[in-house]
Write an enzyme that holds these catalytic residues in place. Structure first.
Site, short mmCIF file in Angstrom:
data_model
loop_
_atom_site.label_atom_id
_atom_site.label_comp_id
_atom_site.label_asym_id
_atom_site.label_seq_id
_atom_site.Cartn_x
_atom_site.Cartn_y
_atom_site.Cartn_z
N LYS A 77 0.84 -1.20 0.00
CA LYS A 77 0.00 0.00 0.00
C LYS A 77 0.88 1.25 0.00
O LYS A 77 0.63 2.19 -0.76
CB LYS A 77 -0.94 -0.02 1.21
N GLN A 121 -4.66 -1.81 9.48
CA GLN A 121 -4.54 -3.13 8.87
C GLN A 121 -5.14 -4.20 9.78
O GLN A 121 -4.78 -4.30 10.95
CB GLN A 121 -3.06 -3.43 8.58
N ASP A 144 -11.14 2.40 3.93
CA ASP A 144 -11.37 0.95 3.82
C ASP A 144 -12.86 0.65 3.65
O ASP A 144 -13.24 -0.46 3.30
CB ASP A 144 -10.85 0.23 5.08
#
Ligand code: NAD
Length: 317
Positions: A77, A121, A144
């Site tokens: 990322k 994460q 997200d």
């Protein structure tokens, strides 16, 4: 679209058909090509913003502990942000960090005007509540797309941050112009991050939606019968090579979301990445299929980057 490749334009399908032969064109839905196209557009948008004297979008990523797979995803990322000109900040916290410290870190990022998107994460260590973490991220920075506000808007068909993996799959369908209208999509898996939002997107009224959707899960009896009815089969259950040729209708489009590290002493890293679909036997039956690796995983990053740009644009528009 020039790069769009028709790989293996005609292949023999093994299933017994009226003439004992079933010829179907099979297209590899290549995540590398499709994600590159998305990233090129983003890169050019950033270049324009910077040329106008504006700062580029900025993503903050928090990783807790040192889970090997999470490390790989986070590194990718950050690297992709750099490639297209986004800024990024990586925050590392120890595996035993108190939940309150993580929540405070998120609040600091929520209040930082230089940060557009925040990603924590997953998975998190057991002592930390994932729902609490997700709800602490400001809905305006929820790139997200896991925040209840984002999910609620998605269900209502309102503009929002779409969870990155389903978003990436939609970008893939769009890139390869896969017609979905009126098709029967069967999704294996009902998780909040893949299966459930995928079912909402494919059943919603928009281009690359308008499917009739069946959601299967671990309590679905006769799973194979449902799979055999699928014009579009999305496998998102996390069981390597679970979907075999006898579960796939000839001519189906197969989207393999699964990513599992399977121990393999012959591989340099000691493992191989496997999808949820037994690719070798299933691919010849299909009209189109995503490989693993090189399919949905790369599109997930494209989805995340799109969301980050959107968070930035929302702030200034
Ligand atoms: P999850 O464990 O949260 O959910 C799995 C789902 O599969 C559950 O809804 C469960 O009911 C269903 N399931 C499990 N066994 C089943 C069975 N035998 N029959 C039918 N349904 C069954 O997993 P997840 O987070 O949704 O991830 C699924 C897979 O996708 C994993 O391999 C994960 O690593 C991968 N993944 C990939 C990406 C990517 O970018 N490609 C992103 C997220 C997740």
């Amino acid at each position: 679209m020039e790069e769009k490749q028709l790989v293996s334009s005609f292949c023999l399908c093994a299933r017994i058909m009226p003439l004992n032969l079933y010829l179907c064109p099979m297209q590899i839905l290549d995540g590398k090509i499709a994600s590159q196209a998305v990233k090129e557009k983003l890169k050019s948008t950033v270049a324009h913003l910077v040329a106008e004297g504006k700062r580029p979008p900025h993503l903050a990523v928090i990783i807790v502990g040192n889970n090997g797979a999470s490390e790989t995803y986070v590194a990718s990322k950050v690297k992709n942000c750099a490639e297209i000109g986004f800024g990024s900040t990586l925050i590392r916290l120890d595996n035993d960090v108190p939940e309150s410290v993580l929540l405070q870190q998120i609040e600091t990022l929520n209040n930082d005007p230089a940060i557009d998107g925040i990603l924590v994460q997953l998975p998190l260590p057991k002592h930390i509540s994932e729902p609490k973490v997700i709800e602490t991220i400001s809905a305006d920075k929820d790139v997200d797309g896991f925040h209840p506000v984002s999910v609620g808007k998605l269900v209502q068909g309102l503009p929002t941050f779409v969870p990155a993996t389903p978003y990436g799959i939609m970008l893939m369908l769009e890139y390869y112009q896969i017609s979905t209208k009126g098709k029967h999509a069967v999704i294996i898996g009902r998780s909040n991050i893949v299966g459930r939002p995928m079912s909402i997107l494919l059943s919603s009224s928009h281009a690359y939606g308008n499917c009739t959707v069946t959601v299967c899960h671990s309590h679905t009896p006769n799973l194979k019968e449902f799979c055999l009815q699928a014009d579009i089969l999305v496998a998102a259950l996390g069981k390597p090579e679970f979907v075999t040729a006898d579960m796939v209708k000839p001519g189906a489009i197969v989207i393999d979301v699964g990513i599992t590290r399977v121990a393999d002493a012959t591989a340099a890293k000691g493992f191989k990445i496997k999808g949820d679909v037994a690719f070798e036997q299933v691919a010849p039956l299909t009209t189109a299929i995503t490989p693993v690796p090189g399919g949905v995983g790369l599109m997930t990053i494209a989805g995340l980057l799109q969301n980050t740009l959107q968070a930035y644009l929302n702030k200034f528009n």
